[in-house]
Design a protein around this motif. Structure first.
Motif, PDB file in Angstrom:
ATOM      1  N   UNK A 278      21.415 -21.493  -8.105  1.00 42.38           N
ATOM      2  CA  UNK A 278      21.287 -22.116  -9.445  1.00 42.38           C
ATOM      3  C   UNK A 278      22.748 -22.769  -9.722  1.00 42.38           C
ATOM      4  N   UNK A 279      22.920 -24.030 -10.306  1.00 39.17           N
ATOM      5  CA  UNK A 279      24.117 -24.465 -10.889  1.00 39.17           C
ATOM      6  C   UNK A 279      24.310 -24.345 -12.271  1.00 39.17           C
ATOM      7  N   UNK A 280      23.280 -23.653 -12.977  1.00 36.04           N
ATOM      8  CA  UNK A 280      23.284 -23.616 -14.335  1.00 36.04           C
ATOM      9  C   UNK A 280      24.188 -22.490 -15.040  1.00 36.04           C
ATOM     10  N   UNK A 281      24.771 -22.545 -15.995  1.00 37.79           N
ATOM     11  CA  UNK A 281      25.639 -21.502 -16.684  1.00 37.79           C
ATOM     12  C   UNK A 281      24.680 -20.608 -16.811  1.00 37.79           C
ATOM     13  N   UNK A 282      25.326 -19.521 -17.291  1.00 37.21           N
ATOM     14  CA  UNK A 282      24.573 -18.140 -17.793  1.00 37.21           C
ATOM     15  C   UNK A 282      23.948 -18.459 -19.171  1.00 37.21           C
ATOM     16  N   UNK A 283      24.659 -19.430 -19.988  1.00 37.60           N
ATOM     17  CA  UNK A 283      24.151 -19.691 -21.345  1.00 37.60           C
ATOM     18  C   UNK A 283      22.879 -20.751 -21.179  1.00 37.60           C
ATOM     19  N   UNK A 284      22.991 -21.632 -20.200  1.00 42.84           N
ATOM     20  CA  UNK A 284      21.792 -22.525 -20.059  1.00 42.84           C
ATOM     21  C   UNK A 284      20.639 -21.805 -19.515  1.00 42.84           C
ATOM     22  N   UNK A 285      20.817 -20.603 -18.670  1.00 39.82           N
ATOM     23  CA  UNK A 285      19.850 -19.904 -18.188  1.00 39.82           C
ATOM     24  C   UNK A 285      19.081 -19.048 -19.313  1.00 39.82           C
ATOM     25  N   UNK A 286      19.855 -18.680 -20.461  1.00 35.05           N
ATOM     26  CA  UNK A 286      19.302 -17.714 -21.232  1.00 35.05           C
ATOM     27  C   UNK A 286      18.734 -18.652 -22.691  1.00 35.05           C
ATOM     28  N   UNK A 287      19.137 -19.775 -22.679  1.00 33.32           N
ATOM     29  CA  UNK A 287      18.974 -20.322 -24.206  1.00 33.32           C
ATOM     30  C   UNK A 287      17.373 -20.507 -24.227  1.00 33.32           C
ATOM     31  N   UNK A 288      17.172 -19.992 -25.255  1.00 36.02           N
ATOM     32  CA  UNK A 288      15.649 -19.974 -25.720  1.00 36.02           C
ATOM     33  C   UNK A 288      14.821 -19.036 -25.067  1.00 36.02           C
ATOM     34  N   UNK A 289      15.288 -17.981 -24.351  1.00 30.81           N
ATOM     35  CA  UNK A 289      14.370 -17.373 -23.716  1.00 30.81           C
ATOM     36  C   UNK A 289      13.958 -16.042 -24.296  1.00 30.81           C
ATOM     37  N   UNK A 290      15.083 -15.207 -24.552  1.00 37.48           N
ATOM     38  CA  UNK A 290      15.036 -14.049 -25.318  1.00 37.48           C
ATOM     39  C   UNK A 290      14.382 -13.043 -24.279  1.00 37.48           C
ATOM     40  N   UNK A 291      14.290 -11.694 -24.672  1.00 40.80           N
ATOM     41  CA  UNK A 291      13.869 -10.715 -23.651  1.00 40.80           C
ATOM     42  C   UNK A 291      12.461 -10.957 -23.146  1.00 40.80           C
ATOM     43  N   UNK A 292      11.547 -11.571 -23.929  1.00 37.46           N
ATOM     44  CA  UNK A 292      10.291 -11.686 -23.331  1.00 37.46           C
ATOM     45  C   UNK A 292      10.000 -13.285 -23.140  1.00 37.46           C
ATOM     46  N   UNK A 293      11.069 -13.975 -23.081  1.00 38.56           N
ATOM     47  CA  UNK A 293      10.983 -15.659 -22.789  1.00 38.56           C
ATOM     48  C   UNK A 293      10.113 -16.219 -23.917  1.00 38.56           C
ATOM     49  N   UNK A 294      10.000 -15.668 -25.193  1.00 38.64           N
ATOM     50  CA  UNK A 294       9.111 -16.059 -26.010  1.00 38.64           C
ATOM     51  C   UNK A 294       9.810 -16.086 -27.421  1.00 38.64           C
ATOM     52  N   UNK A 295      10.852 -15.465 -27.654  1.00 41.32           N
ATOM     53  CA  UNK A 295      11.671 -14.874 -28.833  1.00 41.32           C
ATOM     54  C   UNK A 295      11.798 -16.053 -29.842  1.00 41.32           C
ATOM     55  N   UNK A 296      12.419 -17.106 -29.413  1.00 40.25           N
ATOM     56  CA  UNK A 296      12.310 -18.256 -30.340  1.00 40.25           C
ATOM     57  C   UNK A 296      11.244 -18.691 -31.132  1.00 40.25           C
ATOM     58  N   UNK A 297      10.364 -18.727 -30.313  1.00 44.25           N
ATOM     59  CA  UNK A 297       8.574 -19.094 -30.709  1.00 44.25           C
ATOM     60  C   UNK A 297       8.086 -17.921 -31.696  1.00 44.25           C
ATOM     61  N   UNK A 298       8.365 -17.120 -31.399  1.00 44.16           N
ATOM     62  CA  UNK A 298       7.748 -15.636 -32.173  1.00 44.16           C
ATOM     63  C   UNK A 298       8.576 -15.844 -33.468  1.00 44.16           C
ATOM     64  N   UNK A 299       9.831 -15.860 -33.225  1.00 45.30           N
ATOM     65  CA  UNK A 299      10.751 -15.887 -34.649  1.00 45.30           C
ATOM     66  C   UNK A 299      10.180 -17.112 -35.598  1.00 45.30           C
ATOM     67  N   UNK A 300      10.083 -18.342 -35.104  1.00 46.26           N
ATOM     68  CA  UNK A 300       9.596 -19.454 -36.041  1.00 46.26           C
ATOM     69  C   UNK A 300       8.034 -19.158 -36.416  1.00 46.26           C
ATOM     70  N   UNK A 301       7.331 -18.681 -35.633  1.00 41.88           N
ATOM     71  CA  UNK A 301       5.866 -18.328 -36.253  1.00 41.88           C
ATOM     72  C   UNK A 301       5.904 -17.391 -37.312  1.00 41.88           C
ATOM     73  N   UNK A 302       6.823 -16.389 -37.054  1.00 48.50           N
ATOM     74  CA  UNK A 302       6.797 -15.234 -38.062  1.00 48.50           C
ATOM     75  C   UNK A 302       7.276 -15.905 -39.520  1.00 48.50           C
TER      76      UNK A 302
END
Length: 126
Positions: A2-26
């Motif tokens: 992969x040619x993505x940076x570590x930040x690009x790979x992790x952006x918006x994923x969180x530990x369960x791959x849905x952390x941002x969505x969960x935060x917004x819904x809460x």
């Protein structure tokens, strides 16, 4: 490779791959609960102490029944997400984690369905 940076790979994923969505819904459910709670509590408080007939008359009105159902549904969904976060933060054993998350889901779902059923029964059957 992969040619993505570590930040690009992790952006918006969180530990369960849905952390941002969960935060917004809460956050959105907590904001939605403010007007829903006011619209639910004020008429309900007016019917307290007036007997069964007053509650039947209150929730026979479609507006009050819909507000009650929305409040119950959003509140128990919000409760479930809050319990999920607490359980994931403090329960580390995989088996206990699965059991606790399943139990929280079942408890909040059953209580929410019971509340919605009660309002529907009052609204339609009296």
């Amino acid at each position: 490779m992969s040619f993505k940076t570590p930040r690009a790979l992790a952006t918006g994923l969180g530990t369960a791959h849905s952390g941002t969505h969960h935060w917004w819904v809460q956050r959105l459910s907590s904001i939605a609960l403010i007007p829903l709670s006011v619209l639910f509590v004020i008429p309900f408080a007016g019917a307290l102490g007036q007997g069964h007939e007053a509650v039947i008359a209150l929730y026979s009105n479609p507006f009050h029944a819909i507000v009650a159902i929305l409040t119950i549904a959003v509140a128990f969904q919000h409760l479930h997400q809050g319990l999920q976060v607490v359980i994931q933060d403090y329960v580390h054993h995989k088996g206990w984690l699965t059991a606790a998350l399943t139990g929280a889901w079942m408890l909040s779902g059953a209580a929410g369905l019971a509340g919605v059923f009660a309002v529907l029964k009052i609204a339609f059957a009296g």
